[in-house]
Design an enzyme around this catalytic site. Structure first.
Site, mmCIF file in Angstrom:
data_model
loop_
_atom_site.group_PDB
_atom_site.id
_atom_site.type_symbol
_atom_site.label_atom_id
_atom_site.label_comp_id
_atom_site.label_asym_id
_atom_site.label_seq_id
_atom_site.Cartn_x
_atom_site.Cartn_y
_atom_site.Cartn_z
ATOM 1 N N TRP A 329 22.194 38.587 -2.142
ATOM 2 C CA TRP A 329 23.445 38.054 -1.595
ATOM 3 C C TRP A 329 23.725 36.639 -2.107
ATOM 4 C CZ3 TRP A 329 24.205 33.781 1.677
ATOM 5 C CH2 TRP A 329 25.509 33.633 2.172
ATOM 6 N N HIS A 330 22.649 35.853 -2.245
ATOM 7 C CA HIS A 330 22.824 34.468 -2.674
ATOM 8 C C HIS A 330 23.364 34.364 -4.088
ATOM 9 C CE1 HIS A 330 20.594 33.077 0.889
ATOM 10 N NE2 HIS A 330 21.148 31.905 0.631
ATOM 11 N N GLY A 331 23.021 35.304 -4.938
ATOM 12 C CA GLY A 331 23.536 35.182 -6.294
ATOM 13 C C GLY A 331 23.202 36.372 -7.158
ATOM 14 N N PHE A 490 28.434 30.730 -3.611
ATOM 15 C CA PHE A 490 28.082 31.967 -2.937
ATOM 16 C C PHE A 490 29.297 32.553 -2.209
ATOM 17 C CE2 PHE A 490 24.067 30.807 -4.225
ATOM 18 C CZ PHE A 490 23.733 29.566 -3.766
#
Lengths: 490, 336
Positions: A329-331, A490
């Site tokens: 999710w972060h990247g 993000f």
């Protein structure tokens, strides 16, 4: 629009606050909610109007799915099942996120594995997409679980788009937010909240533009010259980034909380001195707390429930998988996946450690936790695994020689003229000030109260007045350069 | 609640009063240009023979340099003259033209001004970059010289991010010279970027075979015309100093032409020669002495090869300092 901009502080915010309370004063409460919604959309559109339809479309889609789930009547003959409706909503959100955030990563890796040459799409990531998407996914899950009662489109739209949290959190839960938008008491000016809100806002602004941005140049220079870093530079860069990320993100979160409070809306805190943690479980209870809550409620718990039976070993697997997904999710990059995996592994290990009732001296526990977090944040910042390995390698002495001219480095003149730091930190264009700022930053972070603690002890007295005036003026004067929030990516 | 209300109102009033005061203090304290201070203090208190202007080529050293003296230090040693140096990375004829104006308000003046000209200043990566125009320094210097303070520009640049906005425009500007593929400044800067130190690792230069030629083209192969803004500034500075009775010694800073020709070909040398001639003709036209050191040094004298091609090691800096010193001695003794 950025929180740390003159147009936000001197134009947008005062006008929005005034408009909100004026409309409420003449009892146009629905209009005041609409005013906040309009202001939030204006705030989002200031960055790029082209992505406004995307945001509005996402809101309408999720609201419709949510309504279908809430209105679903099992006593009636239905064309589609409740589960199908929920799956449609979930998949729709994931496709949106996947399309904008992960498509190039998928294509690039596919090209790498299959030896193909498909073109990358180079889609610009809409600001805040990760945040408003997972906020709405959580809403849909709660609709499916029958936990949603509030269903006004206006309130729902405001819940998703409320400008203090829209771009980079904190991640809100509808059951905490929706009632606040409706509460009559919140429609009246509350000077206490305005004062404390301003106090928290300017503390956040100071953290962002004064403290975080102090370290940004060293970090940028360091990662740009990752292949040439020496041992000292490796540590200076990683520690500087650890501080920069914390003050940048927590500063933003503070500003969000402060602005929310100005509207009598209580947003959840996101940070509680995470670098004082003595184990990784505690770290995640203090770092990006709203994300931790989301991961626990919407990732960890469902994963655990999916097992036939719950055992300790399976709970560790669930923790690891949840953090793995959090990394994704972060990247869109292997560094983020590795970062999530490492934290998942560390959390699982910590739980095992606790179960076995093993002990460690407090200082050693703190040092281990801090060093682990510091090292994994290198992955967070690096452009790829190669760059990360260079910085981490420098930190363990695998980089360039520390001093090019040894005899010069140990000469008295080098030390007395603080020349030693220019030699040690050549790639960072650093000096003795670089070192002392870093030391000062670490001491300040570990010794001082955090924003949450400061806000709890706020009083409208001279001491707080002078402090607030000083930090606000200093922060405003240091605002004049473009600097984005790190978590905007993000 | 009353105490909170009073607190808030007092805070807003105090902010409204102190903010403009702090802005003024900010200008007179934080934004004061240190180089202007140094120049004024020097020529008001302890006169110097020479005002040595310059950019990063004056002071920057290689990682392995044992002797870290700058070009101005070698100049001082060779010439025996006293020197005041005003040199900073990014300085160009744009800034030189302003700093010499401070000499109108100093108690004493130098006998000679040395003005190095770096060919890269004339490119897109030089003085055309908004950051290299030093707007706040310009405002400060103009204020000191004329007493007129440009409040509007100051607020624009200091508080409203004007320089950053101009930087964004610059980065998106298309560049089409030196047979470069049409690209923006940002794309070219990204395309020529090298993250490691290749000064002492010639084998690593091979690895960057695509990036180094791009850099040479971008920095030096623009077409400089006689009416170029910076060429005009050079002339303006020479004339200004002449009016004050101060001769100017101009020199073209060394460029790593050997590597340039190696990576780009003879078109590099042709273009650089033509550009140098334009500048030299302009300087001579205004009656100043010019020394051309642009092609004097071999590649081994250069450092920081990953992103600039004019920084020199100790031997290179010594070479320049001593040559300029000899020319300065001749100029001061003969007036030519």
């Amino acid at each position: 629009m950025l929180f740390n901009s003159y147009e936000f502080i001197f134009l947008f915010l005062p006008i929005t606050v005034l408009g909100y309370y004026l409309l409420n004063r003449i009892r146009l409460t629905m209009a005041s909610t609409a005013w906040l919604l309009f202001a939030s959309l204006f705030f989002y559109g200031w960055w790029d109007l082209r992505y406004m339809p995307l945001l509005l479309g996402s809101i309408l889609f999720n609201y419709t799915i949510g309504n279908l789930l809430v209105d679903y009547n099992t006593n009636r003959k239905n064309i589609v099942s409740r589960k199908s409706i929920f799956s449609t909503g979930l998949i729709g959100n994931l496709i949106l996120l996947g399309m904008f955030k992960y498509i190039d990563f998928i294509v690039a890796n596919f090209n790498s594995v299959a030896n193909t040459h498909f073109e990358l799409f180079h889609i610009i990531l809409p600001l805040g997409i990760s945040f408003f998407t997972i906020t709405q996914i959580a809403f849909l899950v709660d609709c499916y679980e029958g936990l949603v009662t509030e269903r006004k489109l206006l309130n729902y739209s405001l819940f998703v788009t409320f400008f203090p949290h829209l771009l980079a959190g904190p991640i809100l839960h509808h059951k905490d937010m929706m009632p606040q938008f409706d509460r009559v008491r919140n429609k009246v000016v509350n000077y206490r909240n305005l004062c404390i809100g301003s106090y928290i806002f300017f503390i956040g602004l100071f953290k962002k533009v004064v403290i975080a941005d102090t370290f940004s140049k060293v970090v940028a220079n360091g990662f740009d010259t990752a292949t040439s870093l020496n041992l000292v530079e490796g540590w200076v860069v990683s520690l500087s980034y650890t501080l920069q990320l914390y003050y940048d993100f927590s500063g933003y979160s503070d500003m969000a909380v402060g602005v929310g409070l100005m509207f009598n809306i209580i947003l959840p805190w996101n940070f509680n001195s995470p670098y004082k943690s003595t184990n990784i479980i505690q770290f995640w209870q203090r770092w990006h707390m709203t994300l931790s809550n989301f991961i626990t409620t919407y990732l960890y718990a469902p994963i655990l429930r999916s097992f036939r039976s719950v055992t300790f070993a399976r709970s560790l697997v669930a923790i690891f998988v949840a953090m793995f997904i959090s990394g994704i999710w972060h990247g869109a990059g292997w560094t983020f996946i590795l970062w999530g995996s490492l934290h998942g592994g560390a959390l699982a290990f910590n739980h095992y450690w606790r179960k076995k009732k093993l002990k460690m001296p407090l200082i050693a526990a703190w040092l281990t936790t801090f060093l682990f977090v510091n090292a994994t944040f290198v992955l967070f910042r690096a452009k790829g695994l190669g760059q990360a390995s260079k910085v981490l390698g420098a930190m363990i002495g695998l980089g360039s020689p520390v001093l090019p001219a040894k005899h010069e480095a140990i000469s008295l003149e080098a030390f007395t003229h603080n020349y030693i730091w220019k030699l040690l930190l050549t790639n960072l264009q650093g000096s003795d000030i670089t070192f002392w700022l870093l030391v000062g930053g670490l001491v300040f972070t570990l010794a001082m109260k955090n924003s949450l603690q400061l806000s709890e002890t706020f009083k409208p007295d001279w001491k707080h007045f002078v402090f607030l005036l000083a930090i606000s003026l200093y922060a405003i004067l240091n605002m004049g350069k473009v600097s984005e929030f790190l978590y905007f990516q993000f | 609640m009353g105490s909170f209300r009073r607190f808030l109102i007092t805070l807003l009033l105090a902010g409204a009063i102190t903010l403009p005061i702090v802005v003024v203090i900010d200008f007179f304290w934080k934004q004061k240009d240190g180089y202007a201070d140094h120049l004024l203090k020097t020529f008001n208190n302890t006169p110097r023979d020479v005002l040595y202007l310059g950019d990063s080529t004056i002071k920057f050293t290689g990682d392995r340099d044992q002797d870290r003296r700058g070009i101005d230090d070698f100049f001082k040693q060779q010439s025996g003259l006293t020197v005041c140096t005003i040199a900073s990375p990014g300085f160009s004829p744009l800034m030189y033209a302003l700093y010499v104006r401070l000499l109108t308000i100093t108690r004493t003046r130098p006998r000679l001004v040395v003005m190095p000209l770096n060919l890269r200043s004339f490119s897109e990566s030089g003085a055309r970059r908004p950051a290299a125009t030093f707007p706040l320094k310009q405002i400060d210097i103009r204020y000191r010289v004329s007493g007129q303070f440009d409040w509007y520009q100051y607020i624009q640049y200091r508080f409203l991010g004007q320089e950053e906005r101009q930087g964004v425009i610059w980065s998106k500007r298309s560049v089409q010279y030196g047979n470069l593929y049409p690209a923006t400044n940002r794309e070219i800067m990204d395309g020529m970027r090298i993250d490691e130190n290749i000064d002492y690792a010639p084998e690593r230069e091979l690895f960057y075979g695509n990036r180094l030629p791009l850099g040479f083209r971008y920095h030096y192969m623009m077409e400089i015309k006689p009416d170029d803004q910076l060429v005009l500034k050079v002339g303006e500075t020479i004339d200004f100093l002449k009016a004050l009775g101060i001769p100017t010694l101009v020199y073209l800073t060394p460029i790593n032409c050997r590597d340039g020709e190696h990576y780009v070909g003879t078109e590099f040398t042709d273009r650089v020669s033509r550009n140098i001639e334009v500048i030299k003709n302009a300087v001579r036209h205004h009656g100043a002495t010019v020394i051309d050191l642009s092609t004097e040094l071999p590649a081994s004298y250069f450092v920081h090869k990953k992103n600039v091609f004019e920084h020199l090691n100790t031997d290179g800096r010594r070479f320049v300092g001593e040559h300029v010193a000899e020319a300065a001695k001749v100029l001061l003794s003969t007036g030519r």
